[in-house]
Design an enzyme around this catalytic site. Structure first.
Site, PDB file in Angstrom:
ATOM      1  N   HIS A  70      67.585  35.323  30.977  1.00 46.40           N
ATOM      2  CA  HIS A  70      66.939  36.059  32.080  1.00 46.40           C
ATOM      3  C   HIS A  70      67.128  35.274  33.380  1.00 46.40           C
ATOM      4  O   HIS A  70      68.240  34.958  33.751  1.00 46.40           O
ATOM      5  CB  HIS A  70      65.467  36.288  31.682  1.00 46.40           C
ATOM      6  CG  HIS A  70      64.674  37.198  32.566  1.00 46.40           C
ATOM      7  ND1 HIS A  70      65.209  38.028  33.512  1.00 46.40           N
ATOM      8  CD2 HIS A  70      63.328  37.389  32.633  1.00 46.40           C
ATOM      9  CE1 HIS A  70      64.242  38.700  34.114  1.00 46.40           C
ATOM     10  NE2 HIS A  70      63.092  38.327  33.606  1.00 46.40           N
ATOM     11  N   HIS A 118      74.511  42.600  31.488  1.00 45.41           N
ATOM     12  CA  HIS A 118      73.164  42.998  31.900  1.00 45.41           C
ATOM     13  C   HIS A 118      72.705  44.103  30.952  1.00 45.41           C
ATOM     14  O   HIS A 118      73.499  44.929  30.528  1.00 45.41           O
ATOM     15  CB  HIS A 118      73.166  43.523  33.338  1.00 45.41           C
ATOM     16  CG  HIS A 118      71.812  43.581  33.945  1.00 45.41           C
ATOM     17  ND1 HIS A 118      70.959  44.638  33.732  1.00 45.41           N
ATOM     18  CD2 HIS A 118      71.148  42.695  34.716  1.00 45.41           C
ATOM     19  CE1 HIS A 118      69.819  44.403  34.369  1.00 45.41           C
ATOM     20  NE2 HIS A 118      69.904  43.234  34.968  1.00 45.41           N
ATOM     21  N   ASP A 145      72.906  36.676  39.008  1.00 48.01           N
ATOM     22  CA  ASP A 145      72.834  35.213  38.810  1.00 48.01           C
ATOM     23  C   ASP A 145      74.180  34.529  38.940  1.00 48.01           C
ATOM     24  O   ASP A 145      74.251  33.308  39.039  1.00 48.01           O
ATOM     25  CB  ASP A 145      72.252  34.920  37.423  1.00 48.01           C
ATOM     26  CG  ASP A 145      70.817  35.387  37.326  1.00 48.01           C
ATOM     27  OD1 ASP A 145      70.530  36.281  36.515  1.00 48.01           O
ATOM     28  OD2 ASP A 145      70.005  34.896  38.124  1.00 48.01           O
TER      29      ASP A 145
END
Ligand code: SDX
Length: 431
Positions: free
Chosen positions: A267, A308, A366
């Site tokens: 995450h 994702h 990210d």
């Protein structure tokens, strides 16, 4: 296609079919309302909630196929380009962008709460200096429950608002102080004449010995990072905040639980893990080796910053982050930054590889955020702490939406039980 109104479940053992209502939102998938299913003696089974809408929300919409992200209906691209983090936080909390007066009043309210109770600084000193900033944040944010008893009545709108403002104001101070404690440097107090992003940079990088002036390009880039990370529908940490909050727990405890969930490398911890991965790859010549490992089912290695649960297209935040990367590296004269070049080459190779293309694994937010923050002088260990301070805006908006819902029920999922059937205990001498 005609509007769906009901779904019928039929059984192959002659049991009577079950009719369930369909519900439609303003955007996105229709849902089958299964709330009455339990009384028919069956449950649904969906570990990881791959196909489960756990709540009804007006805050954030994601279209994974098209790569769309809206906060209260506004596309993330417009918010990142034209707003600051205070406006976006106000929007998430209140549902509308503030006018100039509301924006100033909200900013002043948040600025009025950026300081921590002086005894809180003692809590930092209970940690080892080399404690991970996320471990410190989980502890210190949770300890706010031990300082603020005056807003524990979560059914009271004013209490909820004060708690929300305190969290939005204090989490950056806690995050920055976690870093200073790590360094062994004195805590820097907030300077409320600065904007939210500049204030955080001041608390992170200033020392009592010299005047610190935040670089405006970096402050703008940091503001954009905060906006991009502010909310993201019912991700793991937001779902954690909702589940903890559904029992009526203190809002500070709920946000502490959200920080704990965000820390995981699958995450929010992925930004730190992405940089660690890039540093381990080290050179373009080794990219093939790591792509091979990412595809090997016997290897637990995954390409950090890729894939994702929802996006089956490029994460719209990654596109904006990539542009921000260019701006920051150019502003700092680091456009030849080897890490950025390595990331660009890795992205190119992965997006041409059938394994990733067939599984629709694209770079997520990210993948680039770590490179931007590293270029800004932020250490890897602080990347997720910064994600947490940005996501606090979304968490408190989602928490507030849930606790103010008259239909609020404590979250209590059921299970598919595969344990022992009933058996009788044997005395110890017979075991
Ligand atoms: C965030 O939910 C949110 O909205 C989160 C977030 C937010 O703003 O809150 O967007 C922030 O958490 C972004 C995600 C950051 N995580 C990472 O970058 C870590 C690397 N990514 C993976 O761990 C993974 O992609 C997840 C956890 C993000 C998603 O996992 P899923 O949806 O459970 O996907 P999966 O595990 O079912 O994978 C499907 C297939 C599998 O292969 P097959 O079994 O089909 O052969 O894709 C493969 C997986 O092995 N796969 C990867 C991969 N991600 C998925 N293979 C290699 N590298 C990867 N990164």
């Amino acid at each position: 296609m005609t509007k769906l109104t009901k779904a019928t479940i039929t059984f192959d053992n002659g049991a009577a079919p079950i009719e369930l209502p369909m519900l439609s939102g303003t955007l996105g998938n229709d849902v089958i309302d299964i709330r009455s299913l339990g009384k028919h003696g069956v449950f649904t089974y969906d570990p990881g909630f791959m196909s489960t809408a756990a709540c009804n929300s007006d805050i954030t919409f994601i279209d994974g196929e098209k790569g769309l992200l809206y906060y209260r209906g506004y596309p993330i691209e417009q918010l990142a380009e034209h707003c600051n983090f205070m406006e976006v936080s106000y929007l998430l909390l209140h549902g509308e962008l503030p006018n100039a007066e509301q924006k100033q009043q909200f900013t002043n309210t948040i600025n009025g709460s950026t300081m921590l109770h002086d005894q809180l600084s003692n809590i930092f000193r209970g940690f080892r200096r080399d404690a991970h900033p996320m471990a410190v944040m989980v502890g210190v944010v949770g300890s706010l429950s031990a300082f603020y008893f005056d807003t524990m009545d979560i059914r009271d709108a004013k209490c909820r608002e004060i708690s929300a403002h305190r969290l939005l104001a204090k989490v950056p101070t806690i995050a920055a102080w976690s870093y200073k404690y790590n360094l062994g440097q004195p805590f820097m107090y907030p300077q409320n004449h600065l904007n939210y992003a500049e204030n955080f940079m001041h608390m992170m990088f200033a020392t009592p010995c010299e005047k610190y002036v935040p670089n405006p390009v970096l402050a703008k880039a940091f503001e954009r990072i905060l906006i991009l990370h502010a909310d993201h529908e019912q991700n793991a940490s937001t779902s954690t905040v909702r589940l903890v909050g559904s029992s009526g727990a203190s809002p500070y405890a709920c946000i502490s639980a959200g920080i704990a969930s965000l820390w995981g490398p699958a995450h929010g911890g992925a930004n730190e893990a992405t940089l660690t991965m890039l540093e381990e790859i080290g050179d373009v010549s080794r990219i093939g080796e790591f792509i091979k490992r990412a595809k090997d089912k016997n290897d637990t290695f995954r390409l950090m910053g890729f894939g994702h649960r929802v996006y089956r297209n490029m994460d719209p935040r990654a596109k904006i982050m990539r542009t921000t990367c260019h701006e920051v590296l150019d502003a700092l004269g680091l456009h030849d930054d080897p890490m950025f070049k390595l990331a660009m080459e890795l992205e190119k190779i992965a997006l041409e590889d059938d394994y990733f293309v067939s599984r629709k694994l694209y770079p997520n937010v990210d993948f680039y955020s770590g490179i931007v923050m590293r270029a800004m002088g932020i250490p890897n260990s602080m990347f997720t702490a910064i994600f947490a301070l940005a996501r606090t805006a979304g968490w408190i908006a989602q928490w507030s939406e849930m606790v103010s819902d008259e239909e609020l029920k404590i979250g209590r999922p059921r299970q598919l039980y595969n344990g022992c059937t009933r058996r009788d205990l044997l005395p110890i001498e017979q075991r």
